[in-house]
Design a protein around this motif. Sequence first.
Motif, PDB file in Angstrom:
ATOM      1  N   PRO A 194       0.816  -1.233   0.000  1.00  0.00           N
ATOM      2  CA  PRO A 194       0.000   0.000   0.000  1.00  0.00           C
ATOM      3  C   PRO A 194       0.842   1.272   0.000  1.00  0.00           C
ATOM      4  O   PRO A 194       0.448   2.264  -0.606  1.00  0.00           O
ATOM      5  N   GLU A 195       2.016   1.246   0.657  1.00  0.00           N
ATOM      6  CA  GLU A 195       2.845   2.447   0.668  1.00  0.00           C
ATOM      7  C   GLU A 195       3.302   2.812  -0.735  1.00  0.00           C
ATOM      8  O   GLU A 195       3.326   3.992  -1.122  1.00  0.00           O
ATOM      9  N   GLY A 196       3.690   1.791  -1.514  1.00  0.00           N
ATOM     10  CA  GLY A 196       4.097   2.054  -2.889  1.00  0.00           C
ATOM     11  C   GLY A 196       2.961   2.593  -3.735  1.00  0.00           C
ATOM     12  O   GLY A 196       3.165   3.443  -4.609  1.00  0.00           O
ATOM     13  N   GLU A 197       1.715   2.115  -3.472  1.00  0.00           N
ATOM     14  CA  GLU A 197       0.560   2.613  -4.214  1.00  0.00           C
ATOM     15  C   GLU A 197       0.280   4.069  -3.873  1.00  0.00           C
ATOM     16  O   GLU A 197      -0.093   4.868  -4.744  1.00  0.00           O
ATOM     17  N   ILE A 198       0.435   4.442  -2.604  1.00  0.00           N
ATOM     18  CA  ILE A 198       0.220   5.835  -2.213  1.00  0.00           C
ATOM     19  C   ILE A 198       1.231   6.745  -2.900  1.00  0.00           C
ATOM     20  O   ILE A 198       0.898   7.817  -3.411  1.00  0.00           O
ATOM     21  N   LEU A 199       2.487   6.307  -2.923  1.00  0.00           N
ATOM     22  CA  LEU A 199       3.493   7.096  -3.625  1.00  0.00           C
ATOM     23  C   LEU A 199       3.162   7.206  -5.106  1.00  0.00           C
ATOM     24  O   LEU A 199       3.311   8.271  -5.722  1.00  0.00           O
ATOM     25  N   GLY A 200       2.699   6.093  -5.695  1.00  0.00           N
ATOM     26  CA  GLY A 200       2.371   6.118  -7.112  1.00  0.00           C
ATOM     27  C   GLY A 200       1.220   7.052  -7.426  1.00  0.00           C
ATOM     28  O   GLY A 200       1.236   7.753  -8.440  1.00  0.00           O
ATOM     29  N   ARG A 201       0.185   7.087  -6.536  1.00  0.00           N
ATOM     30  CA  ARG A 201      -0.945   7.984  -6.778  1.00  0.00           C
ATOM     31  C   ARG A 201      -0.532   9.443  -6.709  1.00  0.00           C
ATOM     32  O   ARG A 201      -1.203  10.310  -7.265  1.00  0.00           O
ATOM     33  N   ASN A 202       0.547   9.722  -6.026  1.00  0.00           N
ATOM     34  CA  ASN A 202       1.040  11.088  -5.940  1.00  0.00           C
ATOM     35  C   ASN A 202       2.184  11.349  -6.912  1.00  0.00           C
ATOM     36  O   ASN A 202       2.908  12.335  -6.768  1.00  0.00           O
ATOM     37  N   LEU A 216      15.192  -5.044  -7.166  1.00  0.00           N
ATOM     38  CA  LEU A 216      14.515  -6.054  -6.334  1.00  0.00           C
ATOM     39  C   LEU A 216      13.009  -5.850  -6.276  1.00  0.00           C
ATOM     40  O   LEU A 216      12.263  -6.824  -6.182  1.00  0.00           O
ATOM     41  N   ALA A 217      12.535  -4.619  -6.318  1.00  0.00           N
ATOM     42  CA  ALA A 217      11.100  -4.344  -6.247  1.00  0.00           C
ATOM     43  C   ALA A 217      10.860  -2.953  -6.806  1.00  0.00           C
ATOM     44  O   ALA A 217      11.755  -2.093  -6.822  1.00  0.00           O
ATOM     45  N   ALA A 218       9.623  -2.713  -7.273  1.00  0.00           N
ATOM     46  CA  ALA A 218       9.234  -1.416  -7.822  1.00  0.00           C
ATOM     47  C   ALA A 218       7.733  -1.262  -7.699  1.00  0.00           C
ATOM     48  O   ALA A 218       6.992  -2.244  -7.768  1.00  0.00           O
ATOM     49  N   ASN A 219       7.268  -0.032  -7.497  1.00  0.00           N
ATOM     50  CA  ASN A 219       5.824   0.177  -7.413  1.00  0.00           C
ATOM     51  C   ASN A 219       5.208   0.151  -8.811  1.00  0.00           C
ATOM     52  O   ASN A 219       5.903   0.163  -9.830  1.00  0.00           O
ATOM     53  N   ARG A 220       3.884   0.110  -8.847  1.00  0.00           N
ATOM     54  CA  ARG A 220       3.171  -0.093 -10.105  1.00  0.00           C
ATOM     55  C   ARG A 220       3.407   1.057 -11.074  1.00  0.00           C
ATOM     56  O   ARG A 220       3.525   0.854 -12.291  1.00  0.00           O
ATOM     57  N   LEU A 221       3.499   2.304 -10.569  1.00  0.00           N
ATOM     58  CA  LEU A 221       3.702   3.439 -11.464  1.00  0.00           C
ATOM     59  C   LEU A 221       5.040   3.329 -12.193  1.00  0.00           C
ATOM     60  O   LEU A 221       5.133   3.603 -13.397  1.00  0.00           O
ATOM     61  N   LEU A 222       6.105   2.913 -11.500  1.00  0.00           N
ATOM     62  CA  LEU A 222       7.408   2.760 -12.151  1.00  0.00           C
ATOM     63  C   LEU A 222       7.380   1.642 -13.179  1.00  0.00           C
ATOM     64  O   LEU A 222       7.940   1.781 -14.289  1.00  0.00           O
ATOM     65  N   ARG A 223       6.729   0.535 -12.846  1.00  0.00           N
ATOM     66  CA  ARG A 223       6.675  -0.573 -13.807  1.00  0.00           C
ATOM     67  C   ARG A 223       5.927  -0.167 -15.067  1.00  0.00           C
ATOM     68  O   ARG A 223       6.300  -0.548 -16.179  1.00  0.00           O
ATOM     69  N   GLY A 293      -0.294  15.361 -17.270  1.00  0.00           N
ATOM     70  CA  GLY A 293      -1.296  15.109 -16.227  1.00  0.00           C
ATOM     71  C   GLY A 293      -1.159  13.842 -15.426  1.00  0.00           C
ATOM     72  O   GLY A 293      -2.138  13.446 -14.783  1.00  0.00           O
ATOM     73  N   ALA A 294      -0.010  13.159 -15.381  1.00  0.00           N
ATOM     74  CA  ALA A 294       0.095  11.911 -14.625  1.00  0.00           C
ATOM     75  C   ALA A 294      -0.027  12.166 -13.127  1.00  0.00           C
ATOM     76  O   ALA A 294      -0.883  11.596 -12.445  1.00  0.00           O
ATOM     77  N   ASN A 295       0.862  13.054 -12.623  1.00  0.00           N
ATOM     78  CA  ASN A 295       0.783  13.324 -11.188  1.00  0.00           C
ATOM     79  C   ASN A 295      -0.379  14.235 -10.847  1.00  0.00           C
ATOM     80  O   ASN A 295      -0.930  14.173  -9.753  1.00  0.00           O
ATOM     81  N   LEU A 296      -0.791  15.099 -11.791  1.00  0.00           N
ATOM     82  CA  LEU A 296      -1.940  15.961 -11.533  1.00  0.00           C
ATOM     83  C   LEU A 296      -3.204  15.143 -11.336  1.00  0.00           C
ATOM     84  O   LEU A 296      -4.006  15.397 -10.428  1.00  0.00           O
ATOM     85  N   GLN A 297      -3.406  14.118 -12.141  1.00  0.00           N
ATOM     86  CA  GLN A 297      -4.592  13.279 -12.021  1.00  0.00           C
ATOM     87  C   GLN A 297      -4.606  12.543 -10.685  1.00  0.00           C
ATOM     88  O   GLN A 297      -5.656  12.399 -10.037  1.00  0.00           O
ATOM     89  N   ALA A 298      -3.435  12.081 -10.261  1.00  0.00           N
ATOM     90  CA  ALA A 298      -3.365  11.385  -8.977  1.00  0.00           C
ATOM     91  C   ALA A 298      -3.733  12.311  -7.831  1.00  0.00           C
ATOM     92  O   ALA A 298      -4.429  11.916  -6.890  1.00  0.00           O
ATOM     93  N   LEU A 299      -3.276  13.554  -7.901  1.00  0.00           N
ATOM     94  CA  LEU A 299      -3.609  14.495  -6.840  1.00  0.00           C
ATOM     95  C   LEU A 299      -5.089  14.874  -6.869  1.00  0.00           C
ATOM     96  O   LEU A 299      -5.727  15.021  -5.825  1.00  0.00           O
ATOM     97  N   LEU A 300      -5.652  15.041  -8.053  1.00  0.00           N
ATOM     98  CA  LEU A 300      -7.066  15.410  -8.157  1.00  0.00           C
ATOM     99  C   LEU A 300      -7.973  14.316  -7.615  1.00  0.00           C
ATOM    100  O   LEU A 300      -9.003  14.595  -6.981  1.00  0.00           O
TER     101      LEU A 300
END
Length: 792
Positions: A194-202, A216-223, A293-300
Amino acid sequence: MLHTRLAALDAQPLDSGESWLVPALLAAALAGSAVLALVARHPLVAAALLLSTAVAAGLSWAARRRSARLVPVTVSTPDIALVGSALALSPDPAALTDGEGSLVTANEAYGQRFAGAPRPLDLGANEAALAELGSARALAWRDGQGSIDDVATPSGPARVEVQRVGALGDLLLWRFPRPQRDFLAVLKGRATGPEGEILGRNGVLSAVTGPHGELLAANRLLRERAGVADDFAGLTLGELLQQDDDGRVRLSTELEANRPLRLLHIPIDAERSGQAGLNLLFDTPEAASLSNGANLQALLDILPVGLALVDRDRRFLTTNKAFRTAGGLGDGGIPAYPGDLVVKEDKAAVADTVRRNTRGPAMSSDLAVRLVHNPGEPVALTIAGLRGLGDPVVLLLLKDNSEEAKLKRQIAQATKMQAVGQLAGGVAHDFNNILTAIIGHCDLMLMRHTPGDSDYDDIQQIKSNSNRAAGLTRQLLAFSRQQTLRPQVLQLPDVVSEVSHLLKRLLGETVTLHVKHGRDLGPVRADPGQLEQVIVNLAVNARDAMQDTGNGQLTIQTYSVPANQVAELGSEILPVADYAALSIADTGCGIPANVLGKIFEPFFTTKEVGKGTGLGLSTVYGIVKQSGGYIFADSKVGQGTTFVIYLPVHREEAGAEKAPAAPKAPQEETWGSGTVLLVEDEAMVRTVAERALTRQGYTVVTANNGEEALEIIERGDPIDLLISDVVMPAMDGPTMVRHARTLRPDVPVLFMSGYAEEQLRNSIDIDHVAFLPKPFSVQELAEAARKVLAQE
């Protein structure tokens, strides 16, 4: 750390009686050597004998000296409390045992990890583990320390370290060091969780790398932005990035998109772990624009207010989740223009406001519009022009206030009902004073007339109409929930059975009555007479609704509603509890939806003029609410109406005993004697009450208000009973009685009031008072006075 108090073992000097021994031995050896030399005439033999004697004397003295140093002084036992305090400082589980493994003391961490705090030798989860623990104890006892890695215990594998301690070496210290956390594993779980998802939404890209930079690992936005699959074995973070000459970093898949990134590397241990750690990638200000609009949409999408952006062509650029929900768009696509969200009548106003905000100076406007998906509920739409973000952009704010509007309507309805209830209660109180005077005068006139007189029937007709008016005031009090109820513990089927014979006559020949009773109904606490009135009122309304439908059917049903089924009803008003339900359903014409919400309001009726007062359903509502219940209505035009009443099941308190009913005084025992102080501000009521009490044998002293009554009491005149109205100008009845009780503590009091007894008892904190509700007859007043005096 173990602290033990032992006395020091120090060398003790030889006694004074023993200090001559060594010189004597040396002297004897010299003398013996001289004698042998003279006898044997051989000096070498004498010298050898002298040397051996000296060595023997020296060894003897050293042995004596050593035995003296090994003599111990008094040794105290270990301080266990001090040892326990020292062990408590260790965050790891630790225990102290004797040489055989018996537990002496342990710290709190030991008891938390191993339930019951057994001996360390008994912590093995199997026979092999028990043998390993025994070997560690033997090794520590022999060599001073021993250890085991990953021994099986009830709380999982653990490392055990055993050390021989104590000044005498007779104790064993057992330690169970906690394993070091694998921070790299923790970071991997957080990055994909969940922490990686929160970072990705922002708009933050996160990755975890190993010591050599391997991914070793990456959040969904990076992938998604890097275009890599979930399995990236053998891939390094450096292969996903490309660094420019100016030091800026970009993803290899976004070289043409001109989206530079800022890399932040947080190492775990730079000296030991190399490149292992957490890597965060942020879009630089050059990449932050409304077009990508990638990060803008996440913030909105995080915001709870509906937001949307419109470009200079008045087309939607983006919308957030709250805007789509409020606009009724759901998961579908958004329309091209803002005007497509509203009804036809509001399209022009929305389009014109958006156009002015895109071309002119920045401003904001609020519009009340109706959305296409819910045209019956106007909503507020705010349109504001934004500048300084490149191309002119218009911001739309839309909030789903349907629940708020519903709550406002409910509050307004409740406030209106409360205000009307207070008005009805006040009207009923004043009207009861008038009816008391009319009924009282009728009773006094009937005492002078007998049946057969020309005026007797007229007086009876006046009294009958007055009683009907009194019934109307009771309905007003029932609606305002100020009626005096006499609740009893009863069963709903019994009440329906009592009133069913009356219903058959009221319904007539064209309506068929069906009565059904469920099983396991719990008892309820209500006034049976008022509950019968509820059933009769609903049945009469159902009969009138079925007059034009031919042969109608009225179904009365009782059933149980346990607490676990209340939630399934979907009602936000009905609390979770056990209920006994009463359902009354008809096959009449039904009630339109625009009228259904007003049926419980007083004086509201759909009947013709002269055929209804509009108090039937309001009376039902008041009685049900005053009984602690709830009533709901459901109707469809042409299909009939169903009223359901939910009364909470009454639970008897443990050990509670029912008080015996007070014996009712015979009706003819109304005559009495003594002095009565009558306090009443209404002259007509005071006159009737004075004449009625005087006819019953009492001496009556009257007062117009509370102040005048206190003056009479202060004179010291004998008063056997105080009868007073409750609501009076200047000083009310309860205040007057409190002052009177200071002068006459034992005087009995009878209050008269047009308000409900329960309401008065809750507001009047006076003991040993009786109540007589208005309107009352001469007979009822005499009986109440006689009863109060008899009790005293």
